[in-house]
Design a protein around this motif. Structure first.
Motif, PDB file in Angstrom:
ATOM      1  N   LYS A 306      11.476   1.037   1.028  1.00  0.00           N
ATOM      2  CA  LYS A 306      10.400   0.584   0.145  1.00  0.00           C
ATOM      3  C   LYS A 306      10.527  -0.876  -0.264  1.00  0.00           C
ATOM      4  O   LYS A 306       9.533  -1.616  -0.314  1.00  0.00           O
ATOM      5  CB  LYS A 306      10.348   1.465  -1.101  1.00  0.00           C
ATOM      6  N   SER A 307      11.731  -1.325  -0.590  1.00  0.00           N
ATOM      7  CA  SER A 307      11.868  -2.702  -1.078  1.00  0.00           C
ATOM      8  C   SER A 307      11.573  -3.711   0.022  1.00  0.00           C
ATOM      9  O   SER A 307      10.901  -4.725  -0.210  1.00  0.00           O
ATOM     10  CB  SER A 307      13.279  -2.929  -1.646  1.00  0.00           C
ATOM     11  N   MET A 308      12.064  -3.457   1.229  1.00  0.00           N
ATOM     12  CA  MET A 308      11.778  -4.355   2.351  1.00  0.00           C
ATOM     13  C   MET A 308      10.290  -4.316   2.703  1.00  0.00           C
ATOM     14  O   MET A 308       9.668  -5.342   2.996  1.00  0.00           O
ATOM     15  CB  MET A 308      12.623  -3.977   3.561  1.00  0.00           C
ATOM     16  N   MET A 309       9.718  -3.119   2.643  1.00  0.00           N
ATOM     17  CA  MET A 309       8.293  -2.956   2.927  1.00  0.00           C
ATOM     18  C   MET A 309       7.443  -3.749   1.936  1.00  0.00           C
ATOM     19  O   MET A 309       6.471  -4.409   2.311  1.00  0.00           O
ATOM     20  CB  MET A 309       7.938  -1.470   2.879  1.00  0.00           C
ATOM     21  N   ALA A 310       7.816  -3.704   0.651  1.00  0.00           N
ATOM     22  CA  ALA A 310       7.033  -4.384  -0.379  1.00  0.00           C
ATOM     23  C   ALA A 310       6.974  -5.887  -0.145  1.00  0.00           C
ATOM     24  O   ALA A 310       5.934  -6.525  -0.351  1.00  0.00           O
ATOM     25  CB  ALA A 310       7.623  -4.076  -1.753  1.00  0.00           C
ATOM     26  N   SER A 311       8.094  -6.470   0.290  1.00  0.00           N
ATOM     27  CA  SER A 311       8.122  -7.922   0.463  1.00  0.00           C
ATOM     28  C   SER A 311       7.619  -8.366   1.830  1.00  0.00           C
ATOM     29  O   SER A 311       6.942  -9.401   1.942  1.00  0.00           O
ATOM     30  CB  SER A 311       9.547  -8.455   0.248  1.00  0.00           C
ATOM     31  N   MET A 312       7.898  -7.600   2.880  1.00  0.00           N
ATOM     32  CA  MET A 312       7.654  -8.093   4.232  1.00  0.00           C
ATOM     33  C   MET A 312       6.438  -7.500   4.933  1.00  0.00           C
ATOM     34  O   MET A 312       5.942  -8.095   5.894  1.00  0.00           O
ATOM     35  CB  MET A 312       8.900  -7.887   5.098  1.00  0.00           C
ATOM     36  N   GLU A 313       5.953  -6.343   4.483  1.00  0.00           N
ATOM     37  CA  GLU A 313       4.786  -5.777   5.170  1.00  0.00           C
ATOM     38  C   GLU A 313       3.581  -6.714   5.118  1.00  0.00           C
ATOM     39  O   GLU A 313       2.880  -6.871   6.133  1.00  0.00           O
ATOM     40  CB  GLU A 313       4.419  -4.400   4.617  1.00  0.00           C
ATOM     41  N   PRO A 314       3.293  -7.365   3.992  1.00  0.00           N
ATOM     42  CA  PRO A 314       2.154  -8.298   3.996  1.00  0.00           C
ATOM     43  C   PRO A 314       2.301  -9.422   5.022  1.00  0.00           C
ATOM     44  O   PRO A 314       1.315  -9.847   5.627  1.00  0.00           O
ATOM     45  CB  PRO A 314       2.154  -8.850   2.561  1.00  0.00           C
ATOM     46  N   LEU A 315       3.541  -9.903   5.219  1.00  0.00           N
ATOM     47  CA  LEU A 315       3.782 -10.934   6.230  1.00  0.00           C
ATOM     48  C   LEU A 315       3.487 -10.418   7.633  1.00  0.00           C
ATOM     49  O   LEU A 315       2.799 -11.074   8.421  1.00  0.00           O
ATOM     50  CB  LEU A 315       5.241 -11.403   6.150  1.00  0.00           C
ATOM     51  N   LEU A 316       4.038  -9.253   7.971  1.00  0.00           N
ATOM     52  CA  LEU A 316       3.842  -8.709   9.316  1.00  0.00           C
ATOM     53  C   LEU A 316       2.380  -8.383   9.565  1.00  0.00           C
ATOM     54  O   LEU A 316       1.866  -8.558  10.676  1.00  0.00           O
ATOM     55  CB  LEU A 316       4.706  -7.462   9.516  1.00  0.00           C
ATOM     56  N   TYR A 317       1.697  -7.898   8.523  1.00  0.00           N
ATOM     57  CA  TYR A 317       0.285  -7.551   8.670  1.00  0.00           C
ATOM     58  C   TYR A 317      -0.556  -8.806   8.890  1.00  0.00           C
ATOM     59  O   TYR A 317      -1.402  -8.864   9.796  1.00  0.00           O
ATOM     60  CB  TYR A 317      -0.192  -6.800   7.433  1.00  0.00           C
ATOM     61  N   ALA A 318      -0.317  -9.813   8.077  1.00  0.00           N
ATOM     62  CA  ALA A 318      -1.090 -11.047   8.205  1.00  0.00           C
ATOM     63  C   ALA A 318      -0.837 -11.729   9.544  1.00  0.00           C
ATOM     64  O   ALA A 318      -1.734 -12.370  10.107  1.00  0.00           O
ATOM     65  CB  ALA A 318      -0.746 -11.999   7.059  1.00  0.00           C
ATOM     66  N   ASP A 429      -5.780 -15.260   5.888  1.00  0.00           N
ATOM     67  CA  ASP A 429      -4.729 -14.590   5.114  1.00  0.00           C
ATOM     68  C   ASP A 429      -3.347 -15.068   5.541  1.00  0.00           C
ATOM     69  O   ASP A 429      -2.459 -15.253   4.705  1.00  0.00           O
ATOM     70  CB  ASP A 429      -4.825 -13.069   5.302  1.00  0.00           C
ATOM     71  N   LEU A 430      -3.162 -15.270   6.850  1.00  0.00           N
ATOM     72  CA  LEU A 430      -1.868 -15.734   7.348  1.00  0.00           C
ATOM     73  C   LEU A 430      -1.562 -17.131   6.838  1.00  0.00           C
ATOM     74  O   LEU A 430      -0.462 -17.412   6.364  1.00  0.00           O
ATOM     75  CB  LEU A 430      -1.836 -15.703   8.873  1.00  0.00           C
ATOM     76  N   ARG A 431      -2.540 -18.026   6.911  1.00  0.00           N
ATOM     77  CA  ARG A 431      -2.333 -19.385   6.405  1.00  0.00           C
ATOM     78  C   ARG A 431      -1.993 -19.374   4.920  1.00  0.00           C
ATOM     79  O   ARG A 431      -1.127 -20.099   4.466  1.00  0.00           O
ATOM     80  CB  ARG A 431      -3.589 -20.234   6.656  1.00  0.00           C
ATOM     81  N   LYS A 432      -2.674 -18.510   4.175  1.00  0.00           N
ATOM     82  CA  LYS A 432      -2.448 -18.430   2.736  1.00  0.00           C
ATOM     83  C   LYS A 432      -1.018 -17.989   2.431  1.00  0.00           C
ATOM     84  O   LYS A 432      -0.347 -18.568   1.558  1.00  0.00           O
ATOM     85  CB  LYS A 432      -3.451 -17.446   2.130  1.00  0.00           C
ATOM     86  N   ILE A 433      -0.532 -16.990   3.158  1.00  0.00           N
ATOM     87  CA  ILE A 433       0.836 -16.497   2.938  1.00  0.00           C
ATOM     88  C   ILE A 433       1.871 -17.529   3.380  1.00  0.00           C
ATOM     89  O   ILE A 433       2.862 -17.797   2.685  1.00  0.00           O
ATOM     90  CB  ILE A 433       1.055 -15.162   3.676  1.00  0.00           C
ATOM     91  N   LEU A 434       1.645 -18.145   4.546  1.00  0.00           N
ATOM     92  CA  LEU A 434       2.622 -19.087   5.078  1.00  0.00           C
ATOM     93  C   LEU A 434       2.707 -20.366   4.245  1.00  0.00           C
ATOM     94  O   LEU A 434       3.753 -21.008   4.190  1.00  0.00           O
ATOM     95  CB  LEU A 434       2.273 -19.434   6.531  1.00  0.00           C
ATOM     96  N   MET A 435       1.605 -20.714   3.592  1.00  0.00           N
ATOM     97  CA  MET A 435       1.603 -21.934   2.779  1.00  0.00           C
ATOM     98  C   MET A 435       2.101 -21.694   1.359  1.00  0.00           C
ATOM     99  O   MET A 435       2.336 -22.643   0.610  1.00  0.00           O
ATOM    100  CB  MET A 435       0.196 -22.510   2.725  1.00  0.00           C
ATOM    101  N   ALA A 436       2.259 -20.422   0.981  1.00  0.00           N
ATOM    102  CA  ALA A 436       2.719 -20.118  -0.378  1.00  0.00           C
ATOM    103  C   ALA A 436       4.144 -20.616  -0.568  1.00  0.00           C
ATOM    104  O   ALA A 436       4.970 -20.523   0.343  1.00  0.00           O
ATOM    105  CB  ALA A 436       2.634 -18.627  -0.636  1.00  0.00           C
ATOM    106  N   PRO A 437       4.496 -21.144  -1.744  1.00  0.00           N
ATOM    107  CA  PRO A 437       5.857 -21.674  -1.974  1.00  0.00           C
ATOM    108  C   PRO A 437       6.877 -20.562  -2.000  1.00  0.00           C
ATOM    109  O   PRO A 437       6.557 -19.411  -2.260  1.00  0.00           O
ATOM    110  CB  PRO A 437       5.728 -22.360  -3.342  1.00  0.00           C
TER     111      PRO A 437
END
Length: 437
Positions: A306-318, A429-437
């Motif tokens: 769950k913890s890895m999913m919470a942080s990284m699933e949005p990255l993999l999805y985007a 969405d990908l650009r938004k995530i990748l540009m986030a600090p």
């Protein structure tokens, strides 16, 4: 009357037996014993536990162990048996673990190599000649996949079945040797897999059984990192526990379930940087491997990801990851495309394949009713084969070990997200995530 009742009972038993036989034609196998590997003395300078892995574009890392500290980390190689037209020097290391001392562990990178070509090589100027085949540079490419291998009779069956398939590379999502602190088991595992691992690249990531930490005495993953060096430096990672590589139009992420993975971790920052560099025209397919599954309807290891999913699933999805391959649960399960806990046509297909042959046995108990995203699940030992035919289509099949015969029990064609239009939809969405600090 009694005779008539007895006849009726016999008839009912016969009908029941026929019904059970019809519904239970496959009986899940029992656990097999750990293989007996008595330690044998070897020539001190001879190479053993030989395995190969990718090491950047058109390069291969040859790894082996010997007991002679003076033996060079030298690999001689060529395309003709016994004729070595090239050579390369590498590095060596060793480690101590309580009362155990490893042999000299060599890692030597050779290349540049031709794609889809057979090479013959020799380690340390002596010992037997080995034969390997480099992966192709373009589609099709076939991956053999099996996690949680261990060293049992079922492991031997799985390796034999993988050896029968025509594949270019082995992907292993964690739990290799099941040494579990007994360091000689690392040596016996290296001997067990050498026939396959010395001829095709084995790309691995860590599982919980690789950790072997001892509070105040030993950090985790020391044995694993010393023996199974992967191309983390080549991919810009600071840790052997997570890295990536490209092969034949596929970008493969090997992530670490047991490395820090929250949004402030080195792994998370590295993953963002890595995904930002992916060119879907050059690598239209993106795969991810790690040990602990995020989508799991087995009662074993529920919620551990769950913890890895919470942080990284949005990255993999985007980023539009196509397929996620995991282990840990000692059974097989395949989802449809899924994200955020529900079916999503633009999410990855998740496949749990922690059924290579471990000594702990199978995870038989599933949650009912089956979640809507779960397409196929079965508790049996086996392996998977992923043939990526072209930029748009891949064929996945799972082969259970049925009485030591590989039986294809699940199969599906998978269409890439790049061909479905999902990637274009996610660009913002990908650009938004990748540009986030």
């Amino acid at each position: 009357m009694e005779l008539k009742m007895a006849s009726m009972k016999v008839a009912l038993i016969a009908v029941f037996a026929l019904f059970v036989t019809a519904r239970a034609d496959y009986v899940r196998p029992k656990t097999r014993k750990v293989l007996d590997w008595p330690w044998k003395s070897r020539e001190s300078s001879g190479p053993h536990q030989v395995h190969i892995s990718l090491a950047g574009d058109k390069h291969m890392r040859i790894s082996w162990i010997n007991e002679d500290g003076s033996s060079p980390s030298l690999v001689e190689y060529g395309t003709t048996p016994g004729v070595y037209t090239s050579s390369s020097h590498g590095e060596s290391t060793s480690y101590k673990y309580l009362f155990y001392r490893s042999g000299k562990i060599h890692h030597t990178v050779i290349g540049p190599l031709e794609d889809n070509t057979v090479y013959f090589y020799r380690c340390g100027r002596q010992g037997p000649e080995f034969r390997m085949k480099t992966p192709p540079s373009q589609f099709p490419i076939t991956f053999a996949v099996a996690g949680d291998l261990g060293q049992t009779g079922w492991t031997a069956s799985t390796l034999d079945h993988i050896d029968q398939c025509k594949y270019d590379m082995h992907l292993l999502p964690g739990d290799l040797s099941y040494a579990d602190y007994l360091q000689r088991r690392w040596d016996s595992f290296g001997e067990l897999v050498q026939p396959l691992a010395s001829s095709r690249p084995w790309m691995v990531t860590e599982g919980n059984h690789e950790e072997e930490s001892i509070p105040l005495l030993k950090d985790g993953f020391e044995s694993y990192n010393a023996r199974w060096k992967m191309p983390f430096e080549e991919s810009g990672s600071s840790s052997n526990l997570y890295y990536s590589f490209d092969v034949a139009g596929v970008h493969v992420l090997m992530l670490g379930s047991y490395a820090d993975h929250d949004e402030y971790s080195d792994q998370y920052r590295w993953l963002k940087d890595d995904l930002a560099k992916v060119d879907r025209k050059r690598t239209p397919w993106v795969l991810a491997l790690f040990h602990v599954p995020w989508y799991n309807s087995n009662k074993a290891h529920q919620g551990e990801g769950k913890s890895m999913m919470a942080s990284m699933e949005p990255l993999l999805y985007a980023a539009g990851v196509d397929i996620v391959l995991t282990g840990h649960v000692h059974a097989y399960e395949r989802s449809n495309r899924v994200n955020n806990g529900k079916s999503d046509p633009c999410g990855p297909v998740h496949i749990t394949i922690g059924d290579g042959g471990n000594q702990e046995g199978l995870a038989h108990r599933y949650i009912d009713p089956k979640p809507e995203w779960s397409m196929f699940r079965e508790a049996s030992f086996g392996h998977g084969e992923l043939k990526i035919a072209n930029s748009t289509h891949a064929f996945w099949s799972w082969h259970r070990n049925d009485d030591d015969e590989p039986v294809k029990s699940d199969e599906v064609w998978i269409t890439s997200l790049i061909s479905s239009g999902c990637i274009n939809e996610k660009k913002h969405d990908l650009r938004k995530i990748l540009m986030a600090p």
